[in-house]
Each structure stands twice: as structure tokens, then as C-alpha cells.
Design an enzyme around this catalytic site. Structure first.
Site, mmCIF file in Angstrom:
data_model
loop_
_atom_site.group_PDB
_atom_site.id
_atom_site.type_symbol
_atom_site.label_atom_id
_atom_site.label_comp_id
_atom_site.label_asym_id
_atom_site.label_seq_id
_atom_site.Cartn_x
_atom_site.Cartn_y
_atom_site.Cartn_z
ATOM 1 C CD GLU A 1 30.113 8.097 15.922
ATOM 2 O OE1 GLU A 1 31.286 9.246 15.617
ATOM 3 O OE2 GLU A 1 31.634 7.367 16.486
ATOM 4 C CG ASP B 1 33.496 7.572 19.691
ATOM 5 O OD1 ASP B 1 33.157 8.542 18.981
ATOM 6 O OD2 ASP B 1 34.404 6.908 19.601
#
Length: 739
Positions: free
Chosen positions: A469, A416
Site C-alpha cells: 500500500e 500497510d
């Protein structure tokens, strides 16, 4: 033994008063066994005990019990045993007697190699070394605790086993690595514990949870929990042996992203959370039926605040107790593999929350984070940023990643917020950040960490995936480290998602003026190995659901959803869809609710669900749709210039497999007699029509397929004349594409 010699055994060494006051940095210098001529002195500190005895085993008769002398009212006891004799402590508490080995009779616990590798950030089995490890030492079963806290003055283990009294079990410091260690006999799995820490100024910090705990209490409780080392009897060998092929660039990767708490609530309990065994019975069959290849779980590592959806993680080594035990999570992964599903976990090494029981100022200093807020504070989430340049912190994070991949057989990690790691000025104004040593904005330490992470995964778990990401144009995210890249297997294509969602949200009347929003993603589609994400971030914070973003009346909204999904599944790149998208959910996702399963009472919602099931099937069985996803040879434009009609057409190609023609009509106007050039003469079967009545469409189409004619078009010697349904996508393949 003469009287003088006996009395001298009860003389107390330096440091005793500090021990009794709870500020002793070296408890082993006072407690445990100490040589004293032909006898050994044993000292035990047992506050609130009514009596303590030494139990000395004998080879051919019953053990001898010797009362220890209480030499201080605060609970210090002294006794003697023959030199080298084994002994146990028998402690009389208010509610009975406890017999146990002496924690201070055990020697050094961690090996020099473990300490050395830890300090260099190169220890790759931290989940089996640090934290609470159930083990046998010299025939004695207990738990070895090991904690990194180099700037602490004193550290104690506290838990139910010592009534949370920090005086009872102070630890030994291994100065070379800053690691505190202690073996506590006769405790085991299920024990709750924390650490009591005095900082260098001897100030008592809030009790700290174990950063490397393998299990925790269910939040809002915050204690760590000792775990059974025999985790789970795996039987997923077939999956693990074939995983490399299932996750290769050429494989059909279709991911269903799930927030486990809100996918479905236990019947009759809108605030309840399904546990892993319930998800095993319900989620897995559903995802298999829908044709996805992988489940991606939003963070299930332990986190104190459920409203963070798991992205403010503190227990990077512990599955959240919200869903069950570690063994139950392992069983869920095993069941996924047996059903043919891979498991990807969202993983957050970018930042952590500042809860007092967690990592923040862990030993009284900024141990895991930066001291300077310009480096150590994240303005977007009000969290703390890991100090990636510190070897021990980097090793701690990589150790967590490898643990999920090895201990739990997880197939991939989605990292993330990578963009926030790469840039020192991320979400910061001028003067709010510090440049790197070269004066630039790149976070060199984070870059090195990411490369080390991906190098380690490639070495220890070569068939696993690490996915980024990453929302910027950073070059080489999915390029190998050896070639100067970051080494990720895939990168989320955030630009594609923003552009195409924006296009689909426009009134079809105006789409002719925004043709580039569809075209642009294909200019860079092969610069990385991409995953096309329609993630949770697109259906929260007032953005509305995917369905609500589609313009027009209810029929047009659902037609737009079907067309968008078919467009996405035919576009180069692997696929990811957040739960609820396949249900054409009307309302924005809310983590405290559940998916709108009742919405499937609407036939048009069922039509979208059926469409997703079918495009997954076609994506899997038509090699041209997946085999050359990441290379230019897998794609060829046929029509990219018909902006007036908002029509696009392209070919998906794979060596040795029939091509697939994809034709998109992004207006609600049917277009009969639309000529499209094709590379192969003959019959082209209509493999998918998103306007089919099976999907609650209008039923406009080509009656199953079309024959080519020798009329040149779009650079090909032959062409076919199609009827383009309204707001629809067609897939066609010569002779059915062997599907």
C-alpha cells in the site's frame, strides 16, 4: 561424608542475597546443581513453600526422597545428591505437593548458530526458536522460553504456573545475543505467561507480553499463551502446488477485503464476533459464490484496541484470540484453499502502539523503536516506529512475515502504510524530522528492510505475494530487487482510485470537463504491477459509502455503481473491493456494526450484487481481461477523446485470445447509433451490459450483439454501430470470446 564437608555444602555463594531480593542477574550461579566433591549441591528457591524434597531415582528400587534444608525464611532450600545423579524436586505448597524437574538443572538451550543469526537479523525461523516453545529435553516435556531484552538487568517468566511471582523463574542471559532463556518442565499448551523485567537501574517495569507469542488471551486481557506445536493437519496440497499459477501476473486476481468482526454478526448478538469456524461456514461460500479469487483480511494479528481495526498491532506472531485459536485460524485458511480461495493478510511493520504491556521501552530502553521522537514517533497515529536499521528488529519483522506464509499457508501479505516507511519527513513539518546520512528525506534503513523482506519471501515462499500500500510516486515498487526496485509483487494504485472516484462523484453534466480523471491513470498503468483498490479507507471517516458518492436519484446512484464496477474490472490492473461495496451499502462502514444485509431487500442493491458476481465471472473466463494486465500490449485505446459525451472505449487484448471491447457511457443519456471501430470483422456479442434489466437497469442495449460493417473508424477497417445505454458499460467480444 564428614561433618565439616557436609556443613560446607550449605555455605551460600555470592549473589544469593540478590537472588532472594529478586535482583539476581545470574540465577544459575546460585540455583540448580553445583559440583561439591563426590556429591552435588542442589539449591532451589521456592518462596511460600512449606517444604521441599529431592527425589532421587534408583535403577532397581523406589526413588529416595531427601528433605532439603531451608536455609533462609524467604524460601531458599539446599540439599545434596550423589555426583551426576538425576533428581526431581518435590515441593510442598499450601494446597498439596508438586513434583517436577529443576528448571536450573538444564544447560544452555539455544545454539550458537541461532544466536548468531538472530543478532545479524538473518534468522528466518524465529517462530520456532523464540518465545514459548513446547519441547522435550532429555525426556522431559516442558516449555522453553526465549526473549530478546539485552538491556534488562533481570528477566523472569511469570504465569499461572508460578502464581505470577517473578522470584520463582528468573532467566539466564546469553550475553552474545542479549537473549534470556529458561526451560520450565511439566507445563504445556494453554499456559498463560508474561515476562517480569528489571531495567538496568533495577526498576521493575510493567509486566510485558511476549513479542513473539504464538497466541494470546482475548483482549482486553493481555497475557501470552503457550501453543500446541502440532498446529493443524493440512490437506491443501493441491492448492499450494498450483498457487504460483493462480497468483501470477497473468492470473485473474480479484480480492474481497474483509473486516472479519463486522462482516456479519452472530445472529441475535449485535456486539458478538464470529469465530473462525463460523466464518468458515458463512464467509467462504459467500466469497466463492461472488466469484472472487482471494479474501484479504484486515489485520487479524493480535491488537489491544479493536477500534484500530487491527492496524495497531502488538502480537505480530499471534492470530487474534477474538476469532478463536491458532488452530482454528489454520483450519479457516485450509478451508479457503479447499474452496479455491487464496488468503491475503494485512500486515503492519510500519509502527506499533505504546501500550505498557507491549514493545514500548521493552527492556527499559528503546529496543524496538527509536529514542529520538523525530524518528520514533508517528504523528498521524500517535504510535511508535520500528527501528528498521537494527538487525534484530528487522529480523523480528521478517520472521513474522515468513511465519504467516509458512506456518499458516497464507498466500500473501499486504504491507500497510509503506509510504510512511519510505520517507523520513512523512506527515512532518520542517524541524520535525532527521535527514538520512546523505542529507535526504528517504528512509534508507526502511528501504533496505523492505528489500530484505521481499528477497526473503521470494527465497522461502516463492509463490506467495507481498503487496504494497504505497501512495506516492516512488519508482520501482514492484520492480525486482535485483533491478533496483523494492521487490513487491503488486502495488495498490491509490492515484487511480482517487481520480476515478472523484470523477464518478461529479454530476454527469460536468464530467465532460474532467475527462482527464479517467484518462490519467492509463498514462502510468503499466509502470508498476498494480492492484486497483476500492478499500475500507474509502468508506470511513465521513467519506460515506460508495453508493452515497454517486450523484443523482436512487436509480442513478445504483446505475453509477454498476458502471463504475464494470469500468474497474475492465481497466488494467488486478481488483480489490471492500466488503459491502457489492451490496450497494447505503451507509458508511462502521467497525462496530455489520454490513447492511437487509439492504438486499432493495432490488437495485441485488442488481449491483449480481453485477459484481457477473463481472468476476467474465474477468475470470475472458483471458483478454486479465492475462496481460501489467503490460501495454494488453490495452489499446479506441475512443479517448469524446469528452463532450463522456464516452470512453478501449480494447483489452491477450495473445491467442479474442479481444474484449469496453465502451463506457458516463452520462444518463442513451446514445443510439454510436459508431466504434473494432479490429475484427464479424459478430460482436454483448457479454455485459450494466443497464440490463437483470441488474435493475432500464434494459437499453443491443439485443445481444452487433455485426460489423466495412466502415473504417478509429484506425480500424471495420466498425460497429452501438446503442450506448445510460450510465452504463458494455463488454463485447467477437463470437462471444469463448466465454
Amino acid at each position: 561424608m564428614n561433618a565439616a564437608r557436609t556443613d560446607s555444602a550449605y555455605l551460600l555463594p555470592p549473589g544469593t542475597e540478590d537472588l532472594l531480593r529478586g535482583v539476581c542477574a545470574d540465577p544459575f550461579s546460585v540455583l540448580g546443581r553445583h559440583a561439591h566433591g563426590r556429591n552435588d549441591i542442589v539449591r532451589a528457591f521456592c518462596p511460600d513453600a512449606r517444604a521441599v524434597k529431592l527425589v532421587v531415582p534408583r535403577p532397581r528400587s523406589a526413588p529416595v526422597e531427601r528433605a532439603m534444608r531451608r536455609v533462609d525464611d524467604r524460601g531458599l532450600y539446599v540439599g545434596t545428591v550423589p555426583a551426576g545423579a538425576s533428581y526431581r524436586l518435590k515441593i510442598g505448597w499450601a494446597d498439596g505437593w508438586e513434583e517436577t524437574e529443576d528448571p536450573y538443572s538444564f544447560g544452555l538451550l539455544l545454539g550458537d548458530l541461532d544466536l548468531h543469526l538472530f543478532t545479524e537479523g538473518r534468522h528466518r525461523d524465529l517462530d520456532r526458536v523464540m518465545g514459548a516453545q513446547v519441547m522435550d529435553i532429555g525426556g522431559v516435556t516442558g516449555v522453553r522460553f526465549a526473549l530478546w531484552a539485552p538491556n534488562a538487568f533481570r528477566v523472569s517468566v511469570i504465569g499461572d504456573f508460578n502464581v505470577w511471582d517473578g522470584r520463582r523463574h528468573p532467566m539466564r542471559l546469553r550475553h552474545a545475543a542479549g537473549i534470556w532463556e529458561l526451560f520450565i518442565p511439566r507445563i504445556g499448551p494453554g499456559e498463560r505467561y508474561k515476562y517480569e523485567i528489571l531495567d538496568q537501574d533495577r526498576r521493575l517495569l510493567p509486566p510485558k507480553a511476549d513479542p513473539m507469542a504464538l497466541a494470546t488471551e482475548r483482549p482486553p486481557a493481555t497475557a501470552s499463551v503457550v501453543v500446541d506445536p502440532q498446529l493443524f493437519p493440512w490437506d491443501d496440497e493441491a492448492w499450494m502446488n498450483g498457487r504460483a499459477a493462480r497468483q501470477a501476473d497473468s492470473a485473474p486476481l480479484s480480492i474481497y477485503e474483509v473486516h472479519a468482526a463486522s462482516w456479519r454478526r452472530p445472529e441475535g448478538d449485535p456486539a458478538g464476533i464470529m469465530r473462525w469456524d463460523e466464518l468458515e461456514r458463512t464467509l467462504i461460500p459467500y466469497v466463492v459464490d461472488m466469484g472472487f479469487s482471494h479474501i484479504e483480511l484486515m489485520p487479524i494479528m493480535e491488537h489491544p484496541f479493536g477500534g484500530s481495526w487491527g492496524y495497531q498491532t502488538l502480537g505480530l506472531y499471534a492470530p487474534s484470540a477474538r476469532y478463536g485459536s491458532p488452530a482454528q485460524f489454520a483450519s479457516f485458511v485450509n478451508a479457503c484453499h479447499r474452496a479455491g480461495l487464496g488468503v491475503i493478510l494485512d500486515w503492519v511493520p510500519a509502527h506499533f502502539p505504546a501500550d505498557t504491556h507491549g514493545l514500548a521501552r521493552f527492556d527499559g530502553s528503546c529496543l524496538y523503536e527509536h529514542e529520538d521522537r523525530r524518528e520514533g514517533f508517528h504523528p498521524d497515529w500517535h504510535t511508535l516506529i520500528y527501528n528498521f536499521g537494527r538487525h534484530e528488529v528487522s529480523g523480528f519483522l521478517i520472521g513474522s512475515a515468513l511465519m504467516w506464509l509458512q506456518r499458516y499457508h497464507v498466500d500473501g501479505l499486504r504491507v500497510d502504510a509503506v509510504a510512511s516507511m519510505l520517507y523520513r519527513d512523512y506527515s512532518r513539518e520542517e524541524g520535525e524530522w532527521i535527514s538520512n546520512i546523505h542529507g535526504g528525506r528517504e528512509n534508507l534503513e526502511a528501504i533496505q528492510f523492505l528489500r530484505d523482506l521481499n528477497t526473503s519471501v521470494a527465497q522461502y515462499c516463492p509463490s506467495a505475494m507481498v503487496i504494497a500500500e504505497e501512495s506516492t510516486a516512488w519508482p520501482g515498487v514492484s520492480r525486482p530487487v535485483a533491478d533496483g526496485g523494492l521487490g513487491f509483487a503488486y502495488k495498490w494504485n491509490m492515484g487511480w482510485m482517487h481520480d476515478t472516484l472523484q470523477y464518478m462523484s461529479r454530476d454527469p453534466l460536468w464530467r465532460r470537463y474532467h475527462h482527464s480523471e479517467i484518462m490519467f491513470g492509463l498514462y502510468y498503468a503499466f509502470s508498476e504491477r498494480f492492484i486497483l483498490p476500492l478499500s475500507h479507507d474509502e468508506v470511513v471517516h465521513g467519506k460515506g459509502s460508495l453508493l452515497s458518492r454517486m450523484p443523482g436519484d436512487d436509480w442513478r446512484k445504483h446505475a453509477g455503481m454498476r458502471a463504475y464496477f464494470a469500468f474497474m474490472w475492465a481497466h488494467p490492473g488486478k481488483k480489490l473491493l471492500f466488503m459491502g461495496g457489492e451490496l450497494a451499502q447505503v451507509h458508511e462502514w462502521h467497525a462496530d456494526g455489520e454490513l447492511d444485509w437487509r439492504g438486499l431487500g432493495n432490488p437495485m442493491a441485488r442488481g449491483v450484487q449480481a453485477l459484481v458476481r457477473d463481472v468476476n465471472r467474465l474477468y475470470r473466463v475472458l483471458p483478454a481481461l486479465h492475462r496481460e494486465d501489467s503490460v501495454p500490449q494488453g490495452f489499446a485505446w479506441v475512443i479517448g477523446d469524446d469528452s463532450d459525451n463522456a464516452v470512453f472505449a478501449w480494447l483489452r487484448l491477450a495473445h491467442g485470445a479474442p479481444p474484449v471491447l469496453v465502451v463506457c457511457n458516463m452520462t444518463p443519456v442513451p446514445r443510439p447509433f454510436y459508431r466504434v471501430g473494432v479490429p475484427v470483422p464479424g459478430y460482436w456479442r454483448e457479454m455485459l451490459n450494466t443497464d440490463a434489466q437483470d441488474y435493475e437497469g432500464s434494459g437499453v442495449g443491443n439485443e445481444g450483439g452487433v455485426h460489423t460493417t466495412p466502415d473504417a473508424a478509429h484506425g480500424y477497417a471495420q466498425s460497429c454501430v452501438l446503442t450506448l445505454p445510460p450510465l452504463a458499460v458494455l463488454y463485447l467480444s467477437p463470437d462471444g470470446g469463448h466465454a
